[in-house]
Each structure stands twice: as structure tokens, then as C-alpha cells.
Design a protein around this motif. Structure first.
Motif, PDB file in Angstrom:
ATOM      1  N   VAL A  84       9.475   0.079   7.926  1.00  0.00           N
ATOM      2  CA  VAL A  84       9.120   0.575   9.266  1.00  0.00           C
ATOM      3  C   VAL A  84       8.118   1.727   9.120  1.00  0.00           C
ATOM      4  CG1 VAL A  84       9.962   1.619  11.395  1.00  0.00           C
ATOM      5  CG2 VAL A  84      11.347  -0.114  10.247  1.00  0.00           C
ATOM      6  N   ALA A  86       6.048   2.273   6.681  1.00  0.00           N
ATOM      7  CA  ALA A  86       4.747   1.751   6.237  1.00  0.00           C
ATOM      8  C   ALA A  86       3.979   1.181   7.433  1.00  0.00           C
ATOM      9  CB  ALA A  86       4.954   0.689   5.166  1.00  0.00           C
ATOM     10  N   ALA A  87       4.698   0.459   8.281  1.00  0.00           N
ATOM     11  CA  ALA A  87       4.042  -0.116   9.463  1.00  0.00           C
ATOM     12  C   ALA A  87       3.547   0.995  10.394  1.00  0.00           C
ATOM     13  CB  ALA A  87       5.009  -1.041  10.202  1.00  0.00           C
ATOM     14  N   MET A  88       4.328   2.048  10.535  1.00  0.00           N
ATOM     15  CA  MET A  88       3.913   3.156  11.407  1.00  0.00           C
ATOM     16  C   MET A  88       2.655   3.831  10.838  1.00  0.00           C
ATOM     17  SD  MET A  88       5.821   3.086  13.995  1.00  0.00           S
ATOM     18  CE  MET A  88       6.244   1.363  13.872  1.00  0.00           C
ATOM     19  N   ARG A  89       2.604   3.969   9.522  1.00  0.00           N
ATOM     20  CA  ARG A  89       1.402   4.556   8.908  1.00  0.00           C
ATOM     21  C   ARG A  89       0.214   3.617   9.105  1.00  0.00           C
ATOM     22  NH1 ARG A  89       4.804   5.809   4.646  1.00  0.00           N
ATOM     23  NH2 ARG A  89       3.944   4.165   3.326  1.00  0.00           N
ATOM     24  N   ALA A  90       0.448   2.324   8.891  1.00  0.00           N
ATOM     25  CA  ALA A  90      -0.643   1.351   9.038  1.00  0.00           C
ATOM     26  C   ALA A  90      -1.173   1.350  10.464  1.00  0.00           C
ATOM     27  CB  ALA A  90      -0.154  -0.042   8.656  1.00  0.00           C
ATOM     28  N   GLN A  91      -0.278   1.591  11.416  1.00  0.00           N
ATOM     29  CA  GLN A  91      -0.689   1.569  12.832  1.00  0.00           C
ATOM     30  C   GLN A  91      -1.025   2.967  13.353  1.00  0.00           C
ATOM     31  OE1 GLN A  91       2.366  -0.613  15.039  1.00  0.00           O
ATOM     32  NE2 GLN A  91       2.634  -1.951  13.279  1.00  0.00           N
ATOM     33  N   LYS A  92      -1.106   3.928  12.449  1.00  0.00           N
ATOM     34  CA  LYS A  92      -1.451   5.321  12.794  1.00  0.00           C
ATOM     35  C   LYS A  92      -0.536   5.881  13.886  1.00  0.00           C
ATOM     36  CE  LYS A  92      -5.667   4.782  10.519  1.00  0.00           C
ATOM     37  NZ  LYS A  92      -5.119   3.693   9.717  1.00  0.00           N
ATOM     38  N   ARG A  93       0.759   5.714  13.658  1.00  0.00           N
ATOM     39  CA  ARG A  93       1.761   6.282  14.578  1.00  0.00           C
ATOM     40  C   ARG A  93       2.721   7.155  13.775  1.00  0.00           C
ATOM     41  NH1 ARG A  93       4.139   0.895  16.647  1.00  0.00           N
ATOM     42  NH2 ARG A  93       5.425   2.050  18.095  1.00  0.00           N
ATOM     43  N   VAL A  96       6.544   8.734  14.930  1.00  0.00           N
ATOM     44  CA  VAL A  96       7.818   8.039  15.117  1.00  0.00           C
ATOM     45  C   VAL A  96       8.797   8.452  14.013  1.00  0.00           C
ATOM     46  CG1 VAL A  96       8.930   5.775  15.181  1.00  0.00           C
ATOM     47  CG2 VAL A  96       6.701   6.098  16.269  1.00  0.00           C
TER      48      VAL A  96
ATOM     49  N   GLN B  21      -1.684  -5.397   6.276  1.00  0.00           N
ATOM     50  CA  GLN B  21      -1.497  -3.953   6.491  1.00  0.00           C
ATOM     51  C   GLN B  21      -0.435  -3.350   5.577  1.00  0.00           C
ATOM     52  OE1 GLN B  21      -0.988  -5.174  10.636  1.00  0.00           O
ATOM     53  NE2 GLN B  21      -2.001  -3.275  11.197  1.00  0.00           N
ATOM     54  N   VAL B  22       0.565  -4.143   5.217  1.00  0.00           N
ATOM     55  CA  VAL B  22       1.622  -3.625   4.351  1.00  0.00           C
ATOM     56  C   VAL B  22       1.876  -4.615   3.207  1.00  0.00           C
ATOM     57  CG1 VAL B  22       4.042  -2.932   4.191  1.00  0.00           C
ATOM     58  CG2 VAL B  22       2.724  -2.341   6.231  1.00  0.00           C
ATOM     59  N   GLN B  50      -1.033  -0.265   3.321  1.00  0.00           N
ATOM     60  CA  GLN B  50       0.021   0.525   2.699  1.00  0.00           C
ATOM     61  C   GLN B  50       0.568  -0.299   1.542  1.00  0.00           C
ATOM     62  OE1 GLN B  50       0.736   3.633   3.903  1.00  0.00           O
ATOM     63  NE2 GLN B  50      -1.014   3.206   5.248  1.00  0.00           N
ATOM     64  N   ILE B  52       3.521  -0.476  -1.165  1.00  0.00           N
ATOM     65  CA  ILE B  52       4.825   0.131  -1.483  1.00  0.00           C
ATOM     66  C   ILE B  52       5.361  -0.458  -2.792  1.00  0.00           C
ATOM     67  CG2 ILE B  52       7.096   0.742  -0.555  1.00  0.00           C
ATOM     68  CD1 ILE B  52       4.911   1.462   1.431  1.00  0.00           C
ATOM     69  N   ALA B  66      10.831  -5.428   7.582  1.00  0.00           N
ATOM     70  CA  ALA B  66      10.812  -4.302   8.509  1.00  0.00           C
ATOM     71  C   ALA B  66       9.393  -4.031   9.009  1.00  0.00           C
ATOM     72  CB  ALA B  66      11.384  -3.063   7.831  1.00  0.00           C
ATOM     73  N   ALA B  67       8.415  -4.103   8.124  1.00  0.00           N
ATOM     74  CA  ALA B  67       7.033  -3.838   8.538  1.00  0.00           C
ATOM     75  C   ALA B  67       6.574  -4.895   9.538  1.00  0.00           C
ATOM     76  CB  ALA B  67       6.112  -3.827   7.319  1.00  0.00           C
ATOM     77  N   ALA B  70       8.039  -4.327  12.795  1.00  0.00           N
ATOM     78  CA  ALA B  70       7.377  -3.206  13.462  1.00  0.00           C
ATOM     79  C   ALA B  70       5.922  -3.560  13.795  1.00  0.00           C
ATOM     80  CB  ALA B  70       7.446  -1.958  12.585  1.00  0.00           C
ATOM     81  N   SER B  72       3.363  -5.142  11.907  1.00  0.00           N
ATOM     82  CA  SER B  72       2.262  -5.124  10.943  1.00  0.00           C
ATOM     83  C   SER B  72       2.212  -6.430  10.154  1.00  0.00           C
ATOM     84  CB  SER B  72       2.412  -3.957   9.966  1.00  0.00           C
ATOM     85  OG  SER B  72       2.132  -2.749  10.632  1.00  0.00           O
ATOM     86  N   PRO B 198       9.519   2.678  20.208  1.00  0.00           N
ATOM     87  CA  PRO B 198      10.343   3.575  21.024  1.00  0.00           C
ATOM     88  C   PRO B 198      10.028   3.488  22.518  1.00  0.00           C
ATOM     89  CG  PRO B 198       9.536   4.707  19.085  1.00  0.00           C
ATOM     90  CD  PRO B 198       8.838   3.389  19.131  1.00  0.00           C
TER      91      PRO B 198
END
Ligand SMILES: Cc1ncc(C[n+]2csc(CCOP(=O)(O)OP(=O)(O)O)c2C)c(N)n1
Ligand code: SF4
Lengths: 303, 397
Positions: A84, A86-93, A96, B21-22, B50, B52, B66-67, B70, B72, B198
Motif C-alpha cells: 500500500v 509503495a502504491a501511495m508513493r507511486a501515486q504521489k500521495r 496517507v 509502478q510497483v 517503486q 521493493i 496490496a499495491a 491501492a 497501482s 480514504p
């Protein structure tokens, strides 16, 4: 260090848990879940493995939680939180807040590898372990964090022979900046620790003691009382380890230099300690005394 | 742009072009150089993703699950025991309907340990709800990785892109790197229907009852069984999606045209060989030789293994005298899994060719073209069915 403590008067009123959920009456987890989500706030994503919390949150398509939540497999919690993030970083958020929330079994046993990996990588998330000291969701089997001599369905007559695994110490050994313990009996202390954790970058670990009437064998109305006794006897201690600096907090800090309740008083309140004899009680009392002698020394600056 | 590189590099270039993206991965031979190439691309900022480096394959796929949940585009890769270690997560990714793409660099499974190639790893995961595509050369690897995202995101199901360990992963071959702008025309940025957010909270993958149940607004939400049925029907639909994707790809890049089975001299063949991956290309030498001798034989290389393109297979095998299935996997105690699938695809059609199963190359056992030649030639002449008894080629008992 002493930030202003939250009181019942200034605790945010907004609720993120819908009224009515599937936890047992008197569940300690219900208290910390409600309080913890207030501390995390609206802009958060939860990651939850199989546990009583999965049940508490409700059955598809109805949910007890108002925060977005990803239910994941038992061993994968911390890795999923990583995904989660990593996805937030990829989406520039980056704002969160990602919080993993697992039981003691999911944390100390099957999920430990992923948690260790995430801590080592320095993932910016909060991992909350609620410790009801057994696998409750599958019907009270022993876990790595079940205390010694406790009766469970897999240690039915002579109790668990081994000691409780010290997960906060294991996680602290990763050198992360914030490790804390808390208790459902002191929800405001827990609230403040979650709030503090949010302000610290990197992995944060909070281990919360959550009494479980169903699994421990006590009446649901005594949850808070029993949680407090665990702290007052010195069996479960409230502390913080910030950047390696250890200090007792709240009720545990206040006990420094004072006489603690005998552990025997705690044991008689719950059916799970029925297998204890005097010798076992005395040996556990001695262990607690020794641990606290260490705390006294730290408090006096002698280490 | 044409380059000469290893198959693992072709896969990595495909991942980069697809705008992943991930990436999360854990090393295992012979997949490792793919993962290393991706770390290099990310670390040098040639690729904006990203990366990992997780502590296990179970975690690698967990990160991707999870990515992807979310919102990606996510990728991982593995081989053999790494794939088996993901088993729980394979079902989870498919059940959660996540368009993750994973390269499986095929390798035999331990015990005993082997690092060499066969297809047992991916084939024993055929019932996890993942789409499985098999590649025969480096061009197919890079093209299939890009197509895999298009297929996955259309049907909302994860895709395995499988290719032979060492034989393809480590050998150098020339291939064309598609133009980034063309890839973007073919594969637009990932826009999920839903994602963890959120601003719009949802509780994903909760406990689901066997029966459908009303949500808070009174709308009926499916029960577990309906959710499974939907996955199944959408995977059946993937057969058409694969064909459409191939057509679109061909329009832009000029390559493709055989989305399910690649045919070599099969049009008029009385006898056909069926195999998967690089073996079907090795078999071409055998076909050339036998054709010179006047044997009417061709080879099919199966590209889409799950969902099984049964109609296309039945059509391709219709009216043949002999169907010879050569495969590098076993359903222990029965026969090769591809062989079972092919027989099932023929059931209910009028065509009942003689059919035989050959098991070979397990754990990297060398596959000699001469032995292939002998087996095909003899089987064509014998004109016999052996419905459940596989013949082992190259076995030294
Ligand atoms: C891989 C796997 N093994 C076993 C289980 C079964 N299981 C579900 S919840 C659970 C126990 C959870 O215990 P804990 O983490 O302590 O949380 P609690 O139920 O006590 O809240 C187990 C063993 C599972 N879901 N997945
Ligand atoms: S079994 Fe225990 S932890 Fe689980 S819901 Fe009931 S009281 Fe809470």
C-alpha cells in the motif's frame, strides 16, 4: 518529551467504527480499535490479517469500519502494508497513513518474517499488534505470546510450558525509532502513543494488551479491571522505546518505587490460570520482581 | 530498436515499457537476472517505479496484491519453489480480481533440488485462477509481458508470463524493443474501477457468506459462490480477450496473429505434435527433417494454457491421424497435465485422433533433437492410441 496528554474531554468525538460490530461482549480489542482509529484519523488505510478483528469488522458487503481496509492473508500483513505504501508513493500521495493491525498470533508467529522484513527495510507504517495472548479467532489455541502455564485448547491440562515471546524486544532489536506497549485498560495512553507514532518516520510498532473474556475465562464486565491488574501486578508493562531510549509510561511509570500487587491476585481472576500451583506462582512472581528491579535501576540511571 | 540480449532482459524491458509502478521480487534462479535488471532500471531512474526488495516470495506477491488493491500497476517474477511459496497469494490475487502480471521463469521443483528447466512449477498452479501464457522466444517474452497487462486489466485477473529457465532466460537472441509511444497507444495508464482510498473507504476481501446478501442500501451483493462463478466466466471470456488483444497488438506492432496456438507446417499435416514454450521451436527442426522424408507432420506451440482455449485446440486437431503431446510436467500418478486437457478438449467432438503423451526434459534433462525425431517418427508410423500411459523420453533406468 512530555507532550500534553489526551483526556476524555479532548478526545476527538468523531467515530470511525459503526455502532454494532461482531466482537464478543466486553472484548478488549473493541476498546482499542475504537480509540486507535480516532488516533489514526480519516486519512488512513488499514491492513488486517485473519483474526478476531476480521470478524469484528463485519461480513461482506457490510463493514463496521469507516476507514478503507485491505484484508490480507495471515502471513502477509506487513508486506501488504508495504505494498500500500509503495502504491501511495507511486501515486504521489505521501500523506496517507498506513496502519497494519494484527493479532498476537498473526504478529508473533506466522507474520513475524514479513514484519521483520518491513522493519529492516524501514517502511513508513504503524504496526499495531493487539495481544489477547492466544489464537482466539480459531478457538483459543496457544500462540507464541501466550504466557507460561496458561490453559488453552492446545495446552489443555498442564498449560503452556514455554514463556511468552517478547515481540516488542524482537522488533526493537531491528533498531526502529518507535516501539511502545499499551493496554486496552488505558485507552488514552494508547491513543497518545498512536498519535506520537504518526509523527515519527519509518516503522513504528505498538503492542497492545487486550483482555479477552471469552478466551481468558472471565465475565465481560471485568475487561478493564483485568487489564489494569495485568499492569498493576507488573506482568504487562506500559513503556515506550523512542530512538532506543526506554521509559515506562502512564500507570507503569507511576508504579516505580511502589509496591506492586502480587501476581497471584491476577491469576485467580481468570479460568485460564487454573493449572497454576503455588510453586509456579512463586516462580513467576520472582521473574516479575527481577524484571522490575531492572526497571528501578534504569529509572535511577544505573544500567 | 533491435538488440541482442538475454530473455530475462527482454522481460525487464517489457515491464519498463508497460509503465509498471510497483515491482517487488525475491531472488531465485533462473529468474534472478530479471529482478536485478529491474533494480538497475529503477535505481538509475530509467524507470519511474517503486522497487521493493522483499524477504520472501510470499511477501513479493503480497506487496503486489496490496499495491494493485491501492490502484497501482504491479509486477513480480519468480521460479519453481518461489512460485509454490506464493501459492496462497496466487489464489488471493485471483480471488481479489487484481490485474497483477508475473513472469514465471520455468524451473523444476525440489525435492530433490534442481535449478534447470521444466514446466512443473507453473503447470501445478493452473487452478489458482491465473491466466497463463507461454513464450517460445525473446520477442514473444517482451511482447507478451506488454500484452499481459492489457489482458489482465481488461478481465481483472492476474497473468503469468511463463518462459523456459536458461533455455530462454539466459540465452542471447535478437529482438525488437517496441517504441514507448506505441506501447502507450496499446496499453493506456492503469485506471482501476476501485482502489483503496480514504476519500472513498471500502473494506476489501472481507468474510463472505455462501449465500448472496443485501448491502446497506438493499442491493444484493453476491455470495462466495457467485464470486467464484464470476471469476470462472470472466476467465472463459479471456479467450476472446486474448484474441482481441493480439489483433490490436498486430495492428500497432505488426507481430502476432496466432493468439492461442502457434502453428508450424500444420495446415495439411496428418500428424501433429503439441508442446509448450521453447520445445515447440526445437521441434521445428524435427518437422523440417520429417517433411523432407515425406512425413506429413507439423507442430503446434500452445501459447494460452489457462484458460484453456479448448475450441481452438479441438478445431486445430480436427481430422488429424495422430496427436502427439510432448510436455515437461506431470500430474503424478496419472499423466501430463497438457495431455489431459487436450483429451478433454476433444471430448464431444467427432474427431478422435490417435493420441499419445511423451514426458521429457524434467529437471533440465537434455532433450536431444535426435530423440524427438525418433519418437515422432515411430509414433506416426505406429498410429496407436495410449490414452493414459505416458512414454518417457531420455529416461535412463
Ligand atoms: C495460513 C493460515 N493459517 C491458518 C489460518 C487460520 N487462522 C485464522 S485466524 C487464526 C488465529 C488468529 O490469532 P491471532 O493473530 O492471535 O488473532 P486473534 O484471533 O487472537 O484476534 C488462525 C490460526 C489462516 N487464516 N491462514
Ligand atoms: S474471542 Fe476475545 S478477542 Fe476475540 S472478539 Fe471475543 S473477546 Fe474479543
Amino acid at each position: 518529551m512530555a507532550t500534553k496528554k489526551t483526556t476524555i474531554l479532548n478526545l476527538p468525538e468523531e467515530e470511525y467504527v459503526h455502532p454494532g460490530n461482531r466482537a464478543c461482549a466486553g472484548c478488549g480489542l473493541s476498546i482499542v480499535y475504537k480509540t486507535g482509529l480516532k488516533a489514526l484519523g480519516r486519512d488512513s488505510i488499514l491492513v488486517v490479517p485473519p483474526s478476531c478483528l476480521t470478524v469484528l469488522q463485519g461480513l461482506y458487503p457490510i463493514a463496521a469500519t469507516q476507514l478503507p481496509c485491505l484484508n490480507v492473508t495471515f502471513a502477509s500483513t506487513a508486506a501488504a502494508a508495504t505494498g500500500v505504501l509503495a502504491a501511495m508513493r507511486a501515486q504521489k500521495r505521501p500523506d496517507v497513513q498506513v496502519a497494519a493491525w494484527a493479532g498476537d498470533g498473526g504478529t508473533s508467529d506466522i507474520g513475524l518474517q514479513a514484519l521483520s522484513g518491513a522493519c529492516e527495510r524501514g517502511e513508513d507504517f504503524i504496526f499495531i499488534c493487539y495481544d489477547n495472548e492466544a489464537y482466539m479467532n480459531t478457538g483459543v489455541q496457544r500462540s507464541g505470546t501466550t504466557p507460561q502455564h496458561v490453559l488453552t485448547t492446545t495446552t489443555p491440562f498442564t498449560g503452556k510450558h514455554q514463556r511468552k515471546k517478547d515481540v516488542p524486544a524482537i522488533i526493537a532489536a531491528h533498531g526502529i525509532d518507535y516501539v511502545a506497549t499499551a493496554s486496552a485498560a488505558y485507552p488514552l495512553d494508547f491513543y497518545d502513543k498512536v498519535v506520537k507514532a504518526k509523527s515519527i518516520p519509518g516503522p513504528k510498532y505498538i503492542h497492545v494488551h487486550t483482555p479477552c473474556p471469552a478466551g481468558w475465562g472471565f465475565s465481560p464486565r471485568y475487561t478493564v479491571k483485568i487489564g489494569r491488574m495485568a499492569v498493576e501486578t507488573g506482568l504487562f508493562d506500559l513503556y515506550e522505546r523512542e530512538k532506543g531510549q526506554f521509559r515506562l509510561t502512564g500507570a507503569s511509570e507511576k508504579m516505580l518505587g511502589k509496591k506492586r500487587k502480587p501476581v497471584a491476585e491476577y491469576f485467580i481472576t481468570q479460568n485460564r490460570f487454573k493449572g497454576m500451583d503455588e510453586e509456579k506462582i512463586q516462580s513467576l512472581q520472582a521473574e516479575v520482581d527481577e524484571k522490575w528491579a531492572g526497571y528501578e535501576k534504569i529509572a535511577q540511571g544505573v544500567c | 530498436m533491435h538488440i541482442i540480449e538475454a530473455g530475462n532482459v527482454a522481460a525487464a524491458m517489457g515491464v519498463k515499457l508497460a509503465g509498471v509502478q510497483v515491482v517487488a521480487a525475491y531472488p531465485i534462479t533462473p529468474q534472478t537476472p530479471l529482478t536485478e535488471k529491474l533494480s538497475e532500471l529503477v535505481d538509475s531512474r530509467e524507470m519511474d517505479a517503486q522497487y521493493i526488495p522483499v524477504e520472501s516470495e510470499h511477501s513479493a506477491l503480497s506487496v503486489c496484491i496490496a499495491a494493485s488493491s491501492a490502484g497501482s500497476r504491479a509486477f513480480t517474477a519468480t521460479s519453481a519453489n518461489g512460485l509454490l511459496y506464493m501459492n496462497e497469494q496466487l489464489h488471493w490475487a485471483a480471488g481479489a480480481r487484481l490485474p497483477i502480471v508475473m513472469c514465471v521463469v520455468n524451473r523444476g521443483i525440489g525435492a530433490p533440488w534442481t535449478v534447470w528447466n521444466d514446466h512443473q512449477d507453473a503447470m501445478s498452479q493452473r487452478d489458482t485462477g491465473w491466466i497463463q501464457l507461454y513464450c517460445c522466444d525473446h520477442q514473444q517474452i517482451i511482447d507478451t509481458v506488454i500484452q499481459a497487462f492489457a489482458i489482465a486489466e481488461t478481465v481483472r485477473a492476474p497473468v503469468m508470463v511463463c518462459y523456459d529457465g536458461y533455455i530462454l532466460s539466459h540465452t542471447y537472441m535478437p529482438f525488437d524493443i517496441p517504441d514507448q509511444a506505441d506501447v502507450e497507444k496499446f496499453l493506456p495508464a492503469f485506471t482501476p474501477d476501485w482502489a483503496l482510498n480514504p476519500q472513498c473507504p471500502a473494506n476489501l476481501n472481507t468474510v463472505t457468506l455462501p449465500e448472496p446478501r443485501a448491502d446497506v442500501r438493499g442491493n444484493t451483493a453476491p455470495g462466495y459462490m457467485e464470486i467464484r462463478h464470476n471469476l470462472h466466466t470472466d476467465l472463459r471470456r479471456t479467450i476472446d480477450v486474448t484474441a482481441d488483444t493480439d489483433t490490436k497488438f498486430k495492428d500497432i506492432f505488426g507481430r502476432g496473429g496466432q493468439p492461442f496456438i502457434e502453428s508450424y507446417f500444420c495446415d495439411d499435416a496428418e500428424h501433429v505434435v503439441v508442446c509448450m514454450g521453447s520445445l515447440s521451436y526445437q521441434m521445428r527442426d524435427v518437422i523440417d527433417e520429417l517433411r523432407k522424408e515425406g512425413v506429413s507432420v507439423g507442430v503446434y506451440g500452445l501459447r494460452l494454457y489457462r484458460p484453456f482455449p479448448d475450441r481452438a485446440v479441438a478445431e486445430a486437431l480436427d481430422g488429424r491421424k495422430n496427436v502427439l503431446v510432448f510436455e515437461k510436467a506431470l500430474s503424478y500418478g496419472y499423466e501430463g497435465p497438457l495431455f489431459s486437457d487436450i483429451k478433454a478438449a476433444l471430448y464431444g467432438t467427432d474427431s478422435l485422433p490417435k493420441i499419445r503423451n511423451f514426458i521429457l526434459g524434467l529437471g533440465g534433462r537434455e532433450i536431444r533433437t535426435r530423440a524427438l525425431y525418433q519418437a515422432v517418427k515411430t509414433a506416426c508410423n505406429e498410429n496407436q492410441s495410449k490414452p493414459h500411459e505416458p512414454d518417457f523420453i531420455g529416461l535412463k533406468l
